[in-house]
Design a protein around this motif. Structure first.
Motif, PDB file in Angstrom:
ATOM      1  N   VAL A  13       0.851  -1.187   0.000  1.00  0.00           N
ATOM      2  CA  VAL A  13       0.000   0.000   0.000  1.00  0.00           C
ATOM      3  C   VAL A  13       0.890   1.242   0.000  1.00  0.00           C
ATOM      4  O   VAL A  13       1.905   1.294   0.684  1.00  0.00           O
ATOM      5  N   HIS A  14       0.500   2.227  -0.788  1.00  0.00           N
ATOM      6  CA  HIS A  14       1.128   3.560  -0.758  1.00  0.00           C
ATOM      7  C   HIS A  14       0.110   4.560  -0.236  1.00  0.00           C
ATOM      8  O   HIS A  14      -1.066   4.472  -0.571  1.00  0.00           O
ATOM      9  N   PHE A  15       0.594   5.519   0.546  1.00  0.00           N
ATOM     10  CA  PHE A  15      -0.260   6.609   1.003  1.00  0.00           C
ATOM     11  C   PHE A  15       0.292   7.940   0.525  1.00  0.00           C
ATOM     12  O   PHE A  15       1.503   8.139   0.519  1.00  0.00           O
ATOM     13  N   ASN A  16      -0.603   8.830   0.179  1.00  0.00           N
ATOM     14  CA  ASN A  16      -0.205  10.210  -0.106  1.00  0.00           C
ATOM     15  C   ASN A  16      -0.708  11.175   0.954  1.00  0.00           C
ATOM     16  O   ASN A  16      -0.447  12.365   0.892  1.00  0.00           O
ATOM     17  N   SER A  17      -1.469  10.662   1.918  1.00  0.00           N
ATOM     18  CA  SER A  17      -1.956  11.481   3.017  1.00  0.00           C
ATOM     19  C   SER A  17      -2.282  10.560   4.179  1.00  0.00           C
ATOM     20  O   SER A  17      -2.489   9.362   3.954  1.00  0.00           O
ATOM     21  N   PRO A  18      -2.348  10.988   5.401  1.00  0.00           N
ATOM     22  CA  PRO A  18      -2.017  12.354   5.790  1.00  0.00           C
ATOM     23  C   PRO A  18      -0.513  12.590   5.705  1.00  0.00           C
ATOM     24  O   PRO A  18       0.256  11.645   5.581  1.00  0.00           O
ATOM     25  N   ARG A  19      -0.115  13.844   5.780  1.00  0.00           N
ATOM     26  CA  ARG A  19       1.292  14.197   5.738  1.00  0.00           C
ATOM     27  C   ARG A  19       2.036  13.547   6.909  1.00  0.00           C
ATOM     28  O   ARG A  19       1.521  13.491   8.026  1.00  0.00           O
ATOM     29  N   ALA A  20       3.191  12.997   6.615  1.00  0.00           N
ATOM     30  CA  ALA A  20       3.997  12.356   7.659  1.00  0.00           C
ATOM     31  C   ALA A  20       5.364  13.028   7.709  1.00  0.00           C
ATOM     32  O   ALA A  20       5.738  13.764   6.789  1.00  0.00           O
ATOM     33  N   ARG A  21       6.073  12.767   8.784  1.00  0.00           N
ATOM     34  CA  ARG A  21       7.416  13.336   8.971  1.00  0.00           C
ATOM     35  C   ARG A  21       8.323  12.233   9.491  1.00  0.00           C
ATOM     36  O   ARG A  21       7.854  11.311  10.159  1.00  0.00           O
ATOM     37  N   MET A  22       9.604  12.356   9.228  1.00  0.00           N
ATOM     38  CA  MET A  22      10.473  11.291   9.730  1.00  0.00           C
ATOM     39  C   MET A  22      10.559  11.335  11.255  1.00  0.00           C
ATOM     40  O   MET A  22      10.936  10.345  11.876  1.00  0.00           O
ATOM     41  N   THR A  23      10.137  12.439  11.862  1.00  0.00           N
ATOM     42  CA  THR A  23      10.070  12.509  13.324  1.00  0.00           C
ATOM     43  C   THR A  23       8.888  11.710  13.893  1.00  0.00           C
ATOM     44  O   THR A  23       8.760  11.601  15.107  1.00  0.00           O
ATOM     45  N   ASP A  24       8.030  11.167  13.016  1.00  0.00           N
ATOM     46  CA  ASP A  24       6.900  10.361  13.493  1.00  0.00           C
ATOM     47  C   ASP A  24       7.321   8.932  13.856  1.00  0.00           C
ATOM     48  O   ASP A  24       6.525   8.182  14.434  1.00  0.00           O
ATOM     49  N   ILE A  25       8.536   8.548  13.503  1.00  0.00           N
ATOM     50  CA  ILE A  25       8.967   7.163  13.767  1.00  0.00           C
ATOM     51  C   ILE A  25       9.028   6.883  15.265  1.00  0.00           C
ATOM     52  O   ILE A  25       8.640   5.803  15.715  1.00  0.00           O
ATOM     53  N   THR A  26       9.496   7.852  16.039  1.00  0.00           N
ATOM     54  CA  THR A  26       9.644   7.643  17.488  1.00  0.00           C
ATOM     55  C   THR A  26       8.318   7.242  18.129  1.00  0.00           C
ATOM     56  O   THR A  26       8.242   6.263  18.883  1.00  0.00           O
ATOM     57  N   LYS A  27       7.262   7.985  17.806  1.00  0.00           N
ATOM     58  CA  LYS A  27       5.954   7.684  18.397  1.00  0.00           C
ATOM     59  C   LYS A  27       5.358   6.406  17.822  1.00  0.00           C
ATOM     60  O   LYS A  27       4.697   5.648  18.539  1.00  0.00           O
ATOM     61  N   THR A  28       5.582   6.173  16.538  1.00  0.00           N
ATOM     62  CA  THR A  28       5.011   4.981  15.908  1.00  0.00           C
ATOM     63  C   THR A  28       5.680   3.724  16.466  1.00  0.00           C
ATOM     64  O   THR A  28       5.003   2.723  16.748  1.00  0.00           O
ATOM     65  N   ALA A  29       6.996   3.782  16.657  1.00  0.00           N
ATOM     66  CA  ALA A  29       7.696   2.639  17.268  1.00  0.00           C
ATOM     67  C   ALA A  29       7.212   2.432  18.704  1.00  0.00           C
ATOM     68  O   ALA A  29       7.077   1.294  19.164  1.00  0.00           O
ATOM     69  N   GLY A  30       6.929   3.528  19.405  1.00  0.00           N
ATOM     70  CA  GLY A  30       6.413   3.422  20.770  1.00  0.00           C
ATOM     71  C   GLY A  30       5.053   2.753  20.816  1.00  0.00           C
ATOM     72  O   GLY A  30       4.762   1.957  21.714  1.00  0.00           O
TER      73      GLY A  30
END
Ligand SMILES: [Zn+2]
Ligand SMILES: [Zn+2]
Length: 418
Positions: free
Chosen positions: A273-290
């Motif tokens: 799957v590819h997403f074009n939204s919502p906008r993401a940031r590489m700083t979102d990895i910390t919370k997503t890994a959590g």
């Protein structure tokens, strides 16, 4: 009288048991991921990266992965700011200090290694940072109160090997995986950026192909490891891109510098799957890994990239209708939370499910009238429920677990209030 009393006691015990089961189910770890690996490939412009002929292996692996095509560095597009930002889950300049007799630079906020070690009790040899040995120039995690050096990762640092640091880091990462099966690992591939700065187009592309190859080989190593296979989520990203009009440099706010790769693969994520939204940031990895591992990262300004998660998994099912604030109980505070959200005064509900049939997201816990929407009318219904004038329903596309029967709602209500 005696008979009535014992019946009352029995009812109370049974109801307590039901509540306990509900809370246990909703608190159960919802994910299969037990290990998170982040691969950072330095300074690849999106137009030469994933999806192009330079990344044949990741392109093939994408059939098993989820890709956020709308991911950005939304701040400073230089490595010394952007790499630590992926650790902290936020941008903040490094600070100078003297530590153990050396001049170093460190993060002002806790890093994802520190969060994971603190909340999950991992030892240093389970939490790894693989980077070339820059000596005292190696950026350090934080000294933040409550976190700091006792929660830092083990640094695995092959000697500098100019032009071949990617391979050196890869070799070190493979050794660590086989020997230590790390819970949290971050692998840094620096050569792509240096090749870009060299101005030699062919060298730049060759280093991207190398990073593509090594990243796929790292995933293969994980998936053939007896401990980590099928329990590991890997994120692949960049710290920044390169100027839209000139691949030799980067560091400003142009689209080419900001646009980064966000490739994620693991047992809890969508596939192909590819997403074009919502906008993401590489700083979102910390919370997503959590979210996956179960640690909190209170100083990260990122978000959980919920769009990556496979909604057919358990996380969108272990819910209690009406538990808008996701604290595992249905109380007046859920009404308050919902009202504040609709007034624009409060946060959005913590949990959201993508529902194929709606082709959109639903704050599933908030939909208590069962029309597969979350609106003010749901708050009205929840208030009526507390007054004993209505029952709670739920969107039929996503059944809660355990399926709540109306009589359980009614019976548990007074006890929850007490
Ligand atoms: Zn650079
Ligand atoms: Zn630029």
């Amino acid at each position: 009288m005696r008979h009535l009393l014992s019946l009352y006691k029995l009812r109370a015990i049974l109801l307590f048991g039901v509540i306990f089961i509900i809370l246990s189910v909703s608190n159960a770890k919802a994910y299969q991921t037990e290990h998170v690996v982040v691969v950072l490939i330095d300074g690849v412009r999106y137009t030469e990266g994933l999806g192009t002929a330079n990344c044949p292996r990741l392109n093939a692996l994408a059939a098993q992965a989820v890709i956020q095509d709308s991911a950005f560095n939304d701040s400073i597009t230089v490595t010394s700011s952007a790499v630590p930002a992926t650790w902290m889950g936020r941008f903040y300049p490094l600070q100078d200090t003297t530590y153990l007799g050396n001049d170093i630079q460190f993060c002002r906020y806790p890093t994802y290694w520190e969060y994971a070690r603190k909340d999950l009790g991992f030892s240093a040899n389970q939490v790894i940072y693989v980077t070339p040995n820059y000596g005292t120039g190696t950026w350090m995690p934080s000294f933040y109160p409550g976190y700091g050096p006792s929660y830092w990762p083990q640094f695995v640092q092959p000697p500098i090997s100019t032009g071949n640091n990617n391979i050196a880091c890869f070799d070190s990462a493979v050794t660590v995986i086989r020997r230590q099966h790390p819970k949290v690992m971050y692998v840094y591939f620096p050569d792509t950026d240096h090749a870009g700065h060299s101005g030699i187009w062919e060298d730049y592309l060759a280093k991207i192909r190398e990073a593509d190859s090594l990243t796929k080989a790292l995933w293969d190593t994980i998936q053939t490891d007896i401990v980590m296979a099928n329990k590991t989520t890997m994120f692949v990203t960049n710290d920044h891109g390169r100027h839209t009009t000139n691949f030799t440099g980067h560091g400003d706010g142009c689209f080419g510098c900001r646009h980064v790769m966000m490739f994620a693969i693991g047992p809890d994520f969508k596939r192909n799957v590819h997403f074009n939204s919502p906008r993401a940031r590489m700083t979102d990895i910390t919370k997503t890994a959590g979210e996956l591992l179960g640690y909190q990262s209170p100083y990260s300004t990122g978000r959980v990239m919920i769009e990556l998660f496979d909604e057919s998994g358990p996380n969108c099912h272990a819910y209690i209708p009406g538990d808008i604030n996701s604290d595992s109980s249905v109380q007046g505070s859920d009404v308050t939370f919902g009202v504040r959200y609709f007034k624009g005064l409060g946060l959005q509900p913590p949990d959201s499910c993508f529902i194929d049939s709606l082709n959109g997201y639903l704050y599933i816990r908030g939909d208590v009238n069962g029309n597969c929407e979350f609106r003010g009318s749901d708050i009205t219904r929840l208030i009526a429920y507390f007054k004993g004038m209505a029952d709670l329903a739920y969107c039929h596309w996503v059944l809660p677990v355990p399926p709540l029967k109306t009589d359980i709602h009614k019976e548990t209500r007074p006890i929850i209030h007490e």
